[in-house]
Write a protein that holds these residues in place. Structure first.
Motif, PDB file in Angstrom:
ATOM      1  N   VAL A 132      84.098  23.722  11.345  1.00 41.74           N
ATOM      2  CA  VAL A 132      83.823  24.749  12.357  1.00 41.74           C
ATOM      3  C   VAL A 132      84.766  24.532  13.526  1.00 41.74           C
ATOM      4  O   VAL A 132      84.840  23.425  14.074  1.00 41.74           O
ATOM      5  N   LEU A 133      85.481  25.577  13.929  1.00 39.65           N
ATOM      6  CA  LEU A 133      86.442  25.477  15.023  1.00 39.65           C
ATOM      7  C   LEU A 133      85.988  26.330  16.201  1.00 39.65           C
ATOM      8  O   LEU A 133      85.690  27.514  16.031  1.00 39.65           O
ATOM      9  N   VAL A 134      85.927  25.707  17.377  1.00 37.22           N
ATOM     10  CA  VAL A 134      85.616  26.427  18.613  1.00 37.22           C
ATOM     11  C   VAL A 134      86.921  26.506  19.391  1.00 37.22           C
ATOM     12  O   VAL A 134      87.520  25.478  19.718  1.00 37.22           O
ATOM     13  N   THR A 135      87.385  27.713  19.672  1.00 34.11           N
ATOM     14  CA  THR A 135      88.712  27.875  20.239  1.00 34.11           C
ATOM     15  C   THR A 135      88.698  28.688  21.531  1.00 34.11           C
ATOM     16  O   THR A 135      87.759  29.433  21.806  1.00 34.11           O
ATOM     17  N   GLY A 136      89.763  28.533  22.303  1.00 33.39           N
ATOM     18  CA  GLY A 136      89.913  29.260  23.560  1.00 33.39           C
ATOM     19  C   GLY A 136      90.884  28.508  24.449  1.00 33.39           C
ATOM     20  O   GLY A 136      91.228  27.351  24.184  1.00 33.39           O
ATOM     21  N   VAL A 137      91.316  29.160  25.507  1.00 34.24           N
ATOM     22  CA  VAL A 137      92.227  28.512  26.441  1.00 34.24           C
ATOM     23  C   VAL A 137      91.469  27.474  27.258  1.00 34.24           C
ATOM     24  O   VAL A 137      90.234  27.427  27.237  1.00 34.24           O
ATOM     25  N   THR A 138      92.195  26.637  27.997  1.00 38.39           N
ATOM     26  CA  THR A 138      91.564  25.661  28.881  1.00 38.39           C
ATOM     27  C   THR A 138      90.661  26.382  29.885  1.00 38.39           C
ATOM     28  O   THR A 138      91.064  27.384  30.484  1.00 38.39           O
ATOM     29  N   GLY A 139      89.435  25.883  30.053  1.00 33.98           N
ATOM     30  CA  GLY A 139      88.510  26.479  31.009  1.00 33.98           C
ATOM     31  C   GLY A 139      87.736  27.666  30.479  1.00 33.98           C
ATOM     32  O   GLY A 139      87.081  28.369  31.241  1.00 33.98           O
ATOM     33  N   SER A 140      87.764  27.888  29.164  1.00 36.65           N
ATOM     34  CA  SER A 140      87.051  29.032  28.584  1.00 36.65           C
ATOM     35  C   SER A 140      85.629  28.694  28.151  1.00 36.65           C
ATOM     36  O   SER A 140      84.930  29.543  27.596  1.00 36.65           O
ATOM     37  N   GLY A 141      85.192  27.455  28.377  1.00 39.80           N
ATOM     38  CA  GLY A 141      83.818  27.080  28.058  1.00 39.80           C
ATOM     39  C   GLY A 141      83.609  26.555  26.649  1.00 39.80           C
ATOM     40  O   GLY A 141      82.473  26.514  26.167  1.00 39.80           O
ATOM     41  N   LYS A 142      84.683  26.101  25.995  1.00 40.15           N
ATOM     42  CA  LYS A 142      84.556  25.586  24.621  1.00 40.15           C
ATOM     43  C   LYS A 142      83.566  24.421  24.550  1.00 40.15           C
ATOM     44  O   LYS A 142      82.730  24.366  23.655  1.00 40.15           O
TER      45      LYS A 142
END
Length: 395
Positions: A132-142
């Motif tokens: 399972v991958l949780v993705t997003g830019v820095t500071g996106s609440g991953k």
């Protein structure tokens, strides 16, 4: 006022009370808080070199590192203030000056309800195996999203959950599950060493702070292929870019095999970004949710173009959703403005089409109010919308 340990702790308390995500401290400059995505200056004295060295003396526990503080170029670590908060710390030097950036982590592990996350994420809580991958830019609440999923598993399943973090962020208490949290540096020398050892430590679930390189991904896929449930984060913005990023970490001659393995072991991905709420009091999480089913598998393996992934995502209501579908729900629930929604849309035309023909509305959670940083008594006027924020650090 000169910075001392007590004053620094007051700053951390103020940041925690007001939902500050990051604290920026730079030699020769005023402190700044990141609130609701924007940086706001604090009405306090500019920080001197002595102030910065004092703060370093509080947050850095290693005496050997402190001895070389005058030549220190960068440092990563964490600091905990009692039961109030933890901060993820990065110390750096720029133009000969010291700076400290701290990510504020509350001591309370957030729940999926607290974060207003979609019901579709229950599939990830119930998953038995796969990556399972949780993705997003820095500071996106991953980190918060991942922590809320792990906490839900902790409360409902009898599993051994092993985490490998740099540094440990949320502190879990074992409930139905047993949780072993390992920190890079103090508990293990590297992600690679910890991951190799993890497979001999009887884990049911492995949580990796970040998939940083080909070897880490290789071991993660192996763990998923051998029946474990593996969670990891990646700095990408959506499902196709996540697949491309992972595959690109491997030599060209290995990439077809990696695509095939991913198509078989990937459970799904959660890609997210934080958007300002319509009332201006906070931010809401918009998510793309992809579950690896027939149709998706062909896109990952290379039998179909990756872009075709969105055809399956948008047709599989309930289990999956595209960013634009979630934006439509958030807009219809009056959580975000039209301008914010269309500005964040992957395809503005798709978003406007979804407004006319989209799925059902979804109840949203009301954002919490932000307590004024300088508040002392009930009814005192908020300074929240001013260019500068007051910080009461007086004796």
């Amino acid at each position: 006022m000169a910075m001392d340990k007590e004053t620094f702790h007051k700053l951390l308390k103020s940041a925690t009370v007001n939902g500050v995500s990051d604290i920026h401290l730079r030699e020769g400059e005023f402190p700044y808080f990141r609130m609701k995505g924007g940086l706001k200056k604090i009405k306090a004295s500019a920080l001197t070199k002595e102030d910065m060295l004092t703060i370093c003396g509080v947050i850095i526990q290693d005496k050997e590192i402190l001895k070389g503080i005058e030549t220190l170029k960068e440092y990563d670590g964490s600091y905990q203030l009692g039961k109030i908060c933890r901060v993820r710390v990065n110390v750096l030097r720029f133009q000969g000056r010291l700076a400290i950036i701290m990510r504020v982590i509350t001591m309370q592990v957030p729940t999926m309800k607290d974060l207003g996350l979609p019901a579709a994420l229950s599939n990830f809580v119930q998953a038995q195996r796969g990556l399972v991958l949780v993705t997003g830019v820095t500071g996106s609440g991953k980190s918060s999203t991942l922590a809320s999923i792990i906490q839900e598993i902790n409360l409902t399943r009898e599993e051994h959950i092993l985490t490998i973090e740099d540094p440990v962020e949320f502190i879990f208490s074992s409930e139905k599950s047993r949780i072993t949290q390992r920190e890079l540096g103090s508990d293990t020398d590297s992600f690679k060493d910890a991951l190799r050892g993890a497979l001999r430590q009887d884990p049911d679930i492995i949580v990796i702070g970040e998939l940083r390189d080909a070897e880490t991904i290789q071991i993660s896929m192996k763990a998923a292929e051998t029946g474990h449930l593996v969670f990891g984060t990646v700095h990408t913005t959506n499902a196709p870019s996540t697949i491309n990023r992972i595959v690109s970490m491997f030599p060209p001659e290995e990439q077809d095999n990696v695509k095939l393995r991913l198509s078989e072991c990937l459970f799904g991905s959660i890609s997210q970004r934080l958007l300002p709420t319509k009332d201006g009091k906070g931010r809401v999480c918009a998510q793309e949710i992809m579950v690896n089913k027939v149709g998706i598998q062909d896109c990952i393996s290379g039998k179909e173009p990756l872009s075709n992934m969105y055809i399956t995502i948008e047709k599989t209501k309930g289990e999956m959703q595209s960013f634009d579908q979630h934006l439509t729900k958030l807009y219809k629930n009056d959580e975000i403005s039209f301008d914010v929604a269309i500005g964040a849309a992957s395809s503005p035309s798709n978003f406007e089409r979804n407004l006319q023909f989209g799925g059902e509305d979804e109840d949203g959670e009301e954002s919490e109010n932000v307590t004024p940083i300088n508040s002392k008594e009930e009814g005192e006027e908020s300074k929240d919308d001013s260019d500068e924020l007051s910080l009461d650090v007086a004796e």
